[in-house]
Design a protein around this motif. Sequence first.
Motif, short mmCIF file in Angstrom:
data_model
loop_
_atom_site.label_atom_id
_atom_site.label_comp_id
_atom_site.label_asym_id
_atom_site.label_seq_id
_atom_site.Cartn_x
_atom_site.Cartn_y
_atom_site.Cartn_z
N TRP A 21 -20.21 -12.30 -0.40
CA TRP A 21 -18.88 -12.50 0.17
C TRP A 21 -17.85 -12.83 -0.90
O TRP A 21 -16.67 -12.45 -0.78
N LEU A 22 -18.26 -13.53 -1.97
CA LEU A 22 -17.35 -13.81 -3.07
C LEU A 22 -16.95 -12.50 -3.77
O LEU A 22 -15.77 -12.29 -4.09
N ALA A 23 -17.95 -11.64 -4.02
CA ALA A 23 -17.66 -10.35 -4.65
C ALA A 23 -16.75 -9.51 -3.77
O ALA A 23 -15.82 -8.86 -4.26
N ARG A 24 -17.00 -9.52 -2.46
CA ARG A 24 -16.15 -8.77 -1.54
C ARG A 24 -14.73 -9.31 -1.54
O ARG A 24 -13.75 -8.55 -1.55
N LEU A 25 -14.60 -10.65 -1.55
CA LEU A 25 -13.28 -11.28 -1.55
C LEU A 25 -12.50 -10.91 -2.80
O LEU A 25 -11.30 -10.58 -2.74
N ILE A 26 -13.16 -10.96 -3.96
CA ILE A 26 -12.50 -10.61 -5.22
C ILE A 26 -12.07 -9.15 -5.20
O ILE A 26 -10.96 -8.80 -5.64
N ILE A 30 -8.20 -7.83 -5.54
CA ILE A 30 -7.73 -6.90 -6.56
C ILE A 30 -6.98 -5.73 -5.90
O ILE A 30 -5.90 -5.33 -6.35
N ILE A 31 -7.57 -5.20 -4.83
CA ILE A 31 -6.91 -4.10 -4.11
C ILE A 31 -5.57 -4.57 -3.55
O ILE A 31 -4.56 -3.85 -3.59
N GLY A 32 -5.54 -5.80 -3.04
CA GLY A 32 -4.30 -6.34 -2.48
C GLY A 32 -3.21 -6.47 -3.54
O GLY A 32 -2.04 -6.14 -3.28
N VAL A 33 -3.57 -6.97 -4.72
CA VAL A 33 -2.59 -7.09 -5.80
C VAL A 33 -2.06 -5.71 -6.20
O VAL A 33 -0.84 -5.53 -6.41
N LEU A 34 -2.96 -4.73 -6.29
CA LEU A 34 -2.53 -3.37 -6.63
C LEU A 34 -1.57 -2.81 -5.59
O LEU A 34 -0.53 -2.23 -5.93
N LEU A 35 -1.88 -3.02 -4.32
CA LEU A 35 -1.00 -2.53 -3.25
C LEU A 35 0.34 -3.24 -3.27
O LEU A 35 1.39 -2.62 -3.00
N MET A 36 0.35 -4.52 -3.60
CA MET A 36 1.61 -5.26 -3.70
C MET A 36 2.49 -4.71 -4.82
O MET A 36 3.71 -4.56 -4.65
N ILE A 37 1.86 -4.40 -5.96
CA ILE A 37 2.62 -3.83 -7.08
C ILE A 37 3.21 -2.48 -6.69
O ILE A 37 4.39 -2.20 -6.94
N LEU A 38 2.38 -1.63 -6.06
CA LEU A 38 2.86 -0.32 -5.64
C LEU A 38 3.98 -0.44 -4.61
O LEU A 38 4.98 0.28 -4.68
N TYR A 39 3.83 -1.37 -3.67
CA TYR A 39 4.86 -1.58 -2.65
C TYR A 39 6.16 -2.05 -3.30
O TYR A 39 7.26 -1.59 -2.93
N PHE A 40 6.05 -2.97 -4.25
CA PHE A 40 7.22 -3.49 -4.95
C PHE A 40 7.98 -2.37 -5.65
O PHE A 40 9.22 -2.28 -5.56
#
Length: 293
Positions: A21-26, A30-40
Amino acid sequence: MIKFPEHVDVRKRIYQAMFFWLARLISFAIIGVLLMILYFIFKRGIGVINWEFLSTGPKEGMLKGGIWPAIVGTGYLVFFSILFAFPIGVLAGIYVNEYASHGKVKDFIKMMTNNLAGVPSIVFGLFGMALFVNQLGMGASILAGSLTLALLALPLIIRTTEESLKSVDDSFRQASYALGASKLYTIRKVVLPMAFPNIITGLILSIGRVSGETAPILFTVAAYFIPKLPESIMDQCMALPYHLYVISTSGTNIDQSRPIAYGTAMVLVLIILVVNLLANFARNYFAKKVKTN
């Protein structure tokens, strides 16, 4: 739901579940940060994207107009740098894995390749300016910039090729030798085709890196503003990374040009995305071809 064998005790099950679950959360983070950058980038850049922006050059101190010369210049630099780096990198990787004997020489080559991969890009830019621009008399040109970017991409291609060749089981080599094939024929017809889908991964990573580099082209090729397209590889050119840097930091009116900067960043991201998708398609094609054969 994670299923464990019955012989695994409760404590190990808990530890394994926590790690999973820790690996899944990380991964999701990472995917969330990437999507935030792309959205920005997309949110602020989509407003300036139109046909004029993509098909014309900058106007009025780069406060209006488009980025077509920068798109073309980036395409030239990526194409020629990969044209130089990919064959040389693959051949070097083949030598290191297939021909170089195990010992100090091979270890030294690996160490120097790894060190070269860690050199800051601005150092490559200074080296390219000293060697290609000044010493060899190329001047600030597409050729000088492409050769500098090729040096930047070489370590990645070499290491990827070497690891790809290592992943091919030795039984295929031994079977080829048993049938009377030479070492060169075995590499060309057996080993390299099986490793090629993974070698393309190095190509994808190299394209992504050279297309976004600013420091090397700053010293060797990039121009602040050129209203026309380059006519030969000995001309200077505009490039998207440097154009983005200029209009974000040194423009005549930074606040007014900021939407153009976001639009330029969006186009650069989309170009890298399209190129990566095409390279992935090629990798999957060769992978299926290897399985079929």
